[in-house]
Design an enzyme around this catalytic site. Structure first.
Site, PDB file in Angstrom:
ATOM      1  CB  ALA A  19     -35.648 -70.094  42.755  1.00  0.00           C
TER       2      ALA A  19
ATOM      3  CG  ASP B  19     -33.991 -74.316  49.931  1.00  0.00           C
ATOM      4  OD1 ASP B  19     -33.133 -75.203  49.790  1.00  0.00           O
ATOM      5  OD2 ASP B  19     -35.165 -74.425  49.516  1.00  0.00           O
TER       6      ASP B  19
END
Length: 299
Positions: A44, A244
């Site tokens: 995500a 990320d």
């Protein structure tokens, strides 16, 4: 203008974040400064980073039938992410990560929950989505056999694959050979190269490896030469999601046609901006913020 389609196949969590002045010792109880629930999960996170930077983003993953799932799906929609491929896992809770932030660092415990339901069969179900993508972005918070299936399908359709090997675990040479780029940090690289055959593969295929060195920058290999793209100096607030942010940025940059060197510079800037704010996803910058940041640094 969009930067093409990035499909992220990976984990979806709710981060339960506690801030404190220091980390507790074993058996010790401390008073914390604050607590918050923040959307997270490596998959995500990378999807949000990519979307904020201008890509069309599909997110393939699983959540539970609980309040966290409803909150997360709504959040992804507000971030412009296609949520049509997020499925509900029967009998499983949405994944959570318990994060303690102190001393300019973090300690994290992840409970995968519904992320275990991202099976090879589920990945195969979305083969048409994979085939229509420019880049597939993968991590290791879903079953390793599902990562292998995604790589296989991407190869079948000639789709670029970026593999972020975190949380790190050993993988086969065939998987490493089948991806376009692997993005470990120094510790993760050591775990990946756990035998002499894999070390030999690394020496013969170093152009596949984009190695992150934290604030020092990113190392890549081209034409037989090692290149270090220096990092940016910023005031660190929260390092959660820095990797990320980098991976999402690299995916966006390569999808829109940037060189690997340009992608690493872009990724460094995104990572630097992300650690200057609290929260993995909430701290991720927009494309405009990154461009302004790079211009002010005279790069």
């Amino acid at each position: 203008m969009s930067s093409g389609t990035v499909t992220v196949i990976g984990s979806i969590n709710m981060d339960l974040v506690t801030e404190a002045e220091q980390f507790p010792n074993k058996g010790e109880t401390l008073l914390g400064k604050s607590f918050s629930t923040i959307p997270g999960g490596k998959g995500a996170n990378q999807a949000v980073a990519s979307s904020k930077l201008g890509a069309n983003v599909n997110l393939i993953g699983c959540v539970g039938n609980d309040a966290f799932a409803k909150t997360l799906n709504h959040h992804f929609e507000t971030q412009g992410i296609n949520t049509n491929y997020i499925e509900e896992a029967p009998g499983e809770p949405t994944g959570v990560a318990s994060i303690t932030i102190a001393e300019n660092d973090n300690h994290i415990i992840v409970v995968p929950g519904a992320n275990h339901a991202v099976t090879p069969q589920l990945v195969e179900k979305y083969e048409p989505i994979i085939a229509e993508s420019e880049t597939i972005l993968l991590q290791f918070e879903i079953p390793i056999e599902s990562v292998e299936k995604a790589v296989e399908l991407a190869n079948k359709h000639g789709v670029r694959v970026i593999l972020n090997p975190a949380p790190v675990q050993p993988i086969s040479i065939s998987v490493m050979a089948s991806v376009d780029y692997i993005t470990p940090n120094e510790h993760e690289l050591a775990v990946l190269l756990d035998d002499e055959e894999k070390k030999a593969f690394y020496e013969q295929n170093r152009e596949k490896f984009v190695i992150t060195h934290g604030s020092k920058g990113v190392e890549y290999f081209e034409h037989g030469q090692s290149h270090l793209v220096p990092g940016f100096s910023v005031d660190v607030v929260d390092t959660t999601g820095a990797g990320d942010s980098f991976n999402g940025a690299l995916a966006v940059a390569l999808t829109r046609g940037d060189s690997l060197a340009e992608g690493c510079l872009f990724g460094n800037a995104v990572g630097a901006l992300s650690v200057s704010k609290l929260g993995a996803q909430s701290g991720m910058p927009t494309k405009e913020e990154v461009e302004e940041f790079i211009q002010t640094r005279n790069v």
